[in-house]
Design an enzyme around this catalytic site. Structure first.
Site, PDB file in Angstrom:
ATOM      1  N   CYS A 176      68.095  58.093  58.626  1.00 55.83           N
ATOM      2  CA  CYS A 176      67.087  57.033  58.471  1.00 55.83           C
ATOM      3  C   CYS A 176      66.243  57.413  57.265  1.00 55.83           C
ATOM      4  O   CYS A 176      65.150  57.967  57.407  1.00 55.83           O
ATOM      5  CB  CYS A 176      66.238  56.913  59.732  1.00 55.83           C
ATOM      6  SG  CYS A 176      67.193  56.666  61.253  1.00 55.83           S
ATOM      7  N   PRO A 232      61.318  56.561  53.113  1.00 57.82           N
ATOM      8  CA  PRO A 232      61.219  56.281  51.675  1.00 57.82           C
ATOM      9  C   PRO A 232      62.000  57.231  50.777  1.00 57.82           C
ATOM     10  O   PRO A 232      62.040  57.037  49.577  1.00 57.82           O
ATOM     11  CB  PRO A 232      59.720  56.395  51.404  1.00 57.82           C
ATOM     12  CG  PRO A 232      59.248  57.395  52.397  1.00 57.82           C
ATOM     13  CD  PRO A 232      60.059  57.144  53.638  1.00 57.82           C
ATOM     14  N   ASN A 261      61.739  60.834  50.526  1.00 59.59           N
ATOM     15  CA  ASN A 261      61.209  62.143  50.138  1.00 59.59           C
ATOM     16  C   ASN A 261      62.043  63.289  50.711  1.00 59.59           C
ATOM     17  O   ASN A 261      62.326  64.273  50.021  1.00 59.59           O
ATOM     18  CB  ASN A 261      59.750  62.286  50.578  1.00 59.59           C
ATOM     19  CG  ASN A 261      58.807  61.442  49.747  1.00 59.59           C
ATOM     20  OD1 ASN A 261      59.153  61.007  48.655  1.00 59.59           O
ATOM     21  ND2 ASN A 261      57.621  61.193  50.258  1.00 59.59           N
ATOM     22  N   LYS A 262      62.423  63.164  51.965  1.00 57.63           N
ATOM     23  CA  LYS A 262      63.253  64.208  52.585  1.00 57.63           C
ATOM     24  C   LYS A 262      64.668  64.164  52.020  1.00 57.63           C
ATOM     25  O   LYS A 262      65.336  65.203  51.896  1.00 57.63           O
ATOM     26  CB  LYS A 262      63.268  64.042  54.103  1.00 57.63           C
ATOM     27  CG  LYS A 262      61.914  64.204  54.774  1.00 57.63           C
ATOM     28  CD  LYS A 262      62.032  64.060  56.272  1.00 57.63           C
ATOM     29  CE  LYS A 262      60.668  64.070  56.943  1.00 57.63           C
ATOM     30  NZ  LYS A 262      59.883  62.862  56.615  1.00 57.63           N
ATOM     31  N   GLU A 319      69.960  53.459  55.145  1.00 53.84           N
ATOM     32  CA  GLU A 319      68.738  52.698  55.413  1.00 53.84           C
ATOM     33  C   GLU A 319      69.128  51.276  55.791  1.00 53.84           C
ATOM     34  O   GLU A 319      69.858  50.611  55.056  1.00 53.84           O
ATOM     35  CB  GLU A 319      67.813  52.697  54.207  1.00 53.84           C
ATOM     36  CG  GLU A 319      66.541  51.891  54.393  1.00 53.84           C
ATOM     37  CD  GLU A 319      65.780  52.280  55.658  1.00 53.84           C
ATOM     38  OE1 GLU A 319      65.439  51.363  56.439  1.00 53.84           O
ATOM     39  OE2 GLU A 319      65.537  53.489  55.857  1.00 53.84           O
ATOM     40  N   ASP A 354      73.303  50.588  59.024  1.00 53.85           N
ATOM     41  CA  ASP A 354      72.708  50.988  60.296  1.00 53.85           C
ATOM     42  C   ASP A 354      73.381  52.278  60.742  1.00 53.85           C
ATOM     43  O   ASP A 354      74.592  52.307  60.990  1.00 53.85           O
ATOM     44  CB  ASP A 354      72.926  49.876  61.326  1.00 53.85           C
ATOM     45  CG  ASP A 354      72.281  50.186  62.673  1.00 53.85           C
ATOM     46  OD1 ASP A 354      71.826  51.334  62.875  1.00 53.85           O
ATOM     47  OD2 ASP A 354      72.244  49.281  63.529  1.00 53.85           O
ATOM     48  N   ASP A 382      65.317  61.650  61.026  1.00 51.46           N
ATOM     49  CA  ASP A 382      63.868  61.448  61.075  1.00 51.46           C
ATOM     50  C   ASP A 382      63.664  59.961  61.348  1.00 51.46           C
ATOM     51  O   ASP A 382      63.371  59.190  60.427  1.00 51.46           O
ATOM     52  CB  ASP A 382      63.230  61.878  59.754  1.00 51.46           C
ATOM     53  CG  ASP A 382      61.709  61.889  59.830  1.00 51.46           C
ATOM     54  OD1 ASP A 382      61.161  62.816  60.441  1.00 51.46           O
ATOM     55  OD2 ASP A 382      61.075  60.964  59.287  1.00 51.46           O
ATOM     56  N   CYS A 413      57.091  62.221  62.962  1.00 52.54           N
ATOM     57  CA  CYS A 413      55.682  62.423  62.594  1.00 52.54           C
ATOM     58  C   CYS A 413      54.822  61.866  63.725  1.00 52.54           C
ATOM     59  O   CYS A 413      53.891  61.100  63.511  1.00 52.54           O
ATOM     60  CB  CYS A 413      55.348  61.766  61.253  1.00 52.54           C
ATOM     61  SG  CYS A 413      55.787  60.025  61.131  1.00 52.54           S
TER      62      CYS A 413
END
Length: 459
Positions: A228, A231, A233-234, A252, A279, A299, A360
């Site tokens: 997933c 945006p 960054n990971k 995504e 998906d 994530d 998070c």
């Protein structure tokens, strides 16, 4: 002075518009967009002053509203769309900021100056406090005084840690003790317009957000899946840890978020990433594109309750009215069901050796409960829980045997986002512990070299 009048006049109205957008999310118990994302839009000018004023106005909004309504400042006014501007102006009046008669709203507030300040004094006497912060709830004061450092992750695809450190050293940058590609700067350091950020050499990323990729620790030649990804960054962090080699497939589902992901990948210069509008739950683990995947970073969508301070959601009035405003039971249950399904799916890929599950969120329902619910499924695929960053002192909530392998971070305690990280290791993989020890040794070696270089420079 001539330039100051229109500047303040414009900034206050800009803040009022942002305040209106932020408060519109109250009915959903969540901001429609984060305060920072609204302030750092290209159309916003004087960003630093705007951010400071919106944050301070929100911080004291319950007090401001109490005072405004006690003197009837908004009563009988035809244009209700200006309420937020009156809150901003009242804030400046209470904090003795200069208000000039540059508009009809300023003129009206100045005409009620004595009444507003008298109401403020009465409120302080009623609450038996001597300073305005005494009017705020204790938990709110703790969160608002939480000075989180500015973390930046060095994109080692473009620049070395030492090169980035040299360029940012004058701002007080230091290398993080735990994560070797992370720099720590003083709280409030604004780097949004810094050339290193704009060109993708460094990423503004919290310490907690950098942990999952480090825990996954993929080898450079591996095939890796970011389930997933937006945006991104990971995703680009994984690409950097793999030294631009191997392949990272980034999935995504949502089209708008896909564009954000693609922009992040492009800015990072990560050529070993393949972005897919897909998906994750519909991927066939046995398809030719995925049957060689060795590591998966999951994530998934979560409540975001751990990013309260970063998003500044704790400043929203609804947070003061309801401390559990992000813990809507039905929403959390829906998220947890998706998280469990996604984690089970990740564990079903035939060649996968490591799966990192992170959120998070600070909610047990999305964290320990999800991990516990998949343990039997994990064991059936020969997975066990690996210990996430063994030296990190704060582990998972002790709700099941094995929770000590999990990791939690906390905003107030750890000065970063609230995060949860779990690591699943396939038992047939004999190399993980050796790789972890090797990487720890490499980190210590880099630290030693850096200290020697610094000492030599001082001499």
């Amino acid at each position: 002075m001539g330039a100051k009048k229109p500047a303040l006049h414009f900034v206050r109205r800009q803040v009022a518009r942002i305040l209106r957008q932020v408060l519109a999310g109250n009915t959903q118990h969540r901001a429609l967009a984060s305060i920072k994302s609204l302030v750092y839009k290209p159309s916003i000018v004087a960003k630093k002053a705007t951010l400071a004023l919106i944050c301070n106005t929100l911080k004291y909004l319950p007090v401001i509203k109490d005072i405004v309504h006690s003197v009837g400042l908004l009563q009988g006014r035809k244009n209700k769309g200006q309420d937020e501007l009156f809150y901003v102006l009242t804030h400046d009046l209470l904090f003795e900021q200069e208000i000039l008669p540059s508009g009809k709203e300023e003129i009206f507030v100045l005409s009620r100056k004595a009444a507003l300040r008298a109401a403020f004094v009465r409120l302080m006497m009623k609450k038996n406090v001597t300073e305005i912060d005494g009017l705020l709830p204790t938990e709110s004061r703790q969160l608002q005084s939480c000075d989180i450092p500015r973390y930046v992750r060095v994109n080692t695809l473009q620049i070395t840690v030492d090169e980035a450190l040299e360029k940012l050293e004058e701002l007080g940058a230091k290398v993080d003790e735990l994560l070797p590609d992370l720099l720590v700067l003083p709280p409030g350091t604004d780097l949004h317009d810094h050339s290193l950020v704009l060109q993708g050499s460094i990423f503004l990323q919290s310490k907690a957000s950098c942990i999952p990729a480090h825990v996954l620790s993929p080898d450079p030649d591996w095939e890796v899946l970011d389930a997933c990804a937006s945006p991104g960054n990971k995703t680009v962090h994984l690409a950097a840890l793999m030294k631009g080699k191997g392949r990272v497939t980034a999935c995504e589902l949502h089209k708008k978020r896909l564009q954000v992901l693609q922009d992040t990948v492009k800015r990072a210069g990560a050529n070993n990433i393949q972005v897919k509008h897909q998906d994750f739950l519909k991927l066939d683990p046995n398809a030719s594109d995925y049957r060689k995947v060795r590591a998966i970073l999951l994530d998934p969508s979560c409540s975001g309750s751990g990013t309260t301070v970063q998003r500044m959601d704790h400043l929203l009035p609804v947070a003061n009215d309801d401390p559990e405003f992000q813990h809507d039971a039905q929403r959390i249950d829906r998220l947890a069901s998706f998280q469990k399904a996604a984690l089970c799916h990740a564990l079903s890929f035939p060649a996968v050796e490591r799966v990192v599950y992170s959120t998070c969120s600070v909610n047990q329902r999305e964290n320990e409960d999800v991990v516990q619910s998949v343990l039997e499924h994990a064991r059936s695929h020969k997975f066990k829980l690996g210990t996430v960053l063994p030296n990190w002192p704060h582990r998972g909530l002790p709700v099941f045997d094995g929770a000590q392998h999990l990791l939690r971070t906390d905003a107030l305690r750890d000065k970063t986002d609230g995060f949860f990280v779990a690591l699943f290791v396939r038992e047939r993989s004999q190399t993980f512990e050796q790789q972890r020890k090797r990487k720890s040794s490499e980190i210590e070696e880099r630290k030693t070299k850096r200290k020697k270089k610094k000492q030599k420079k001082l001499n």
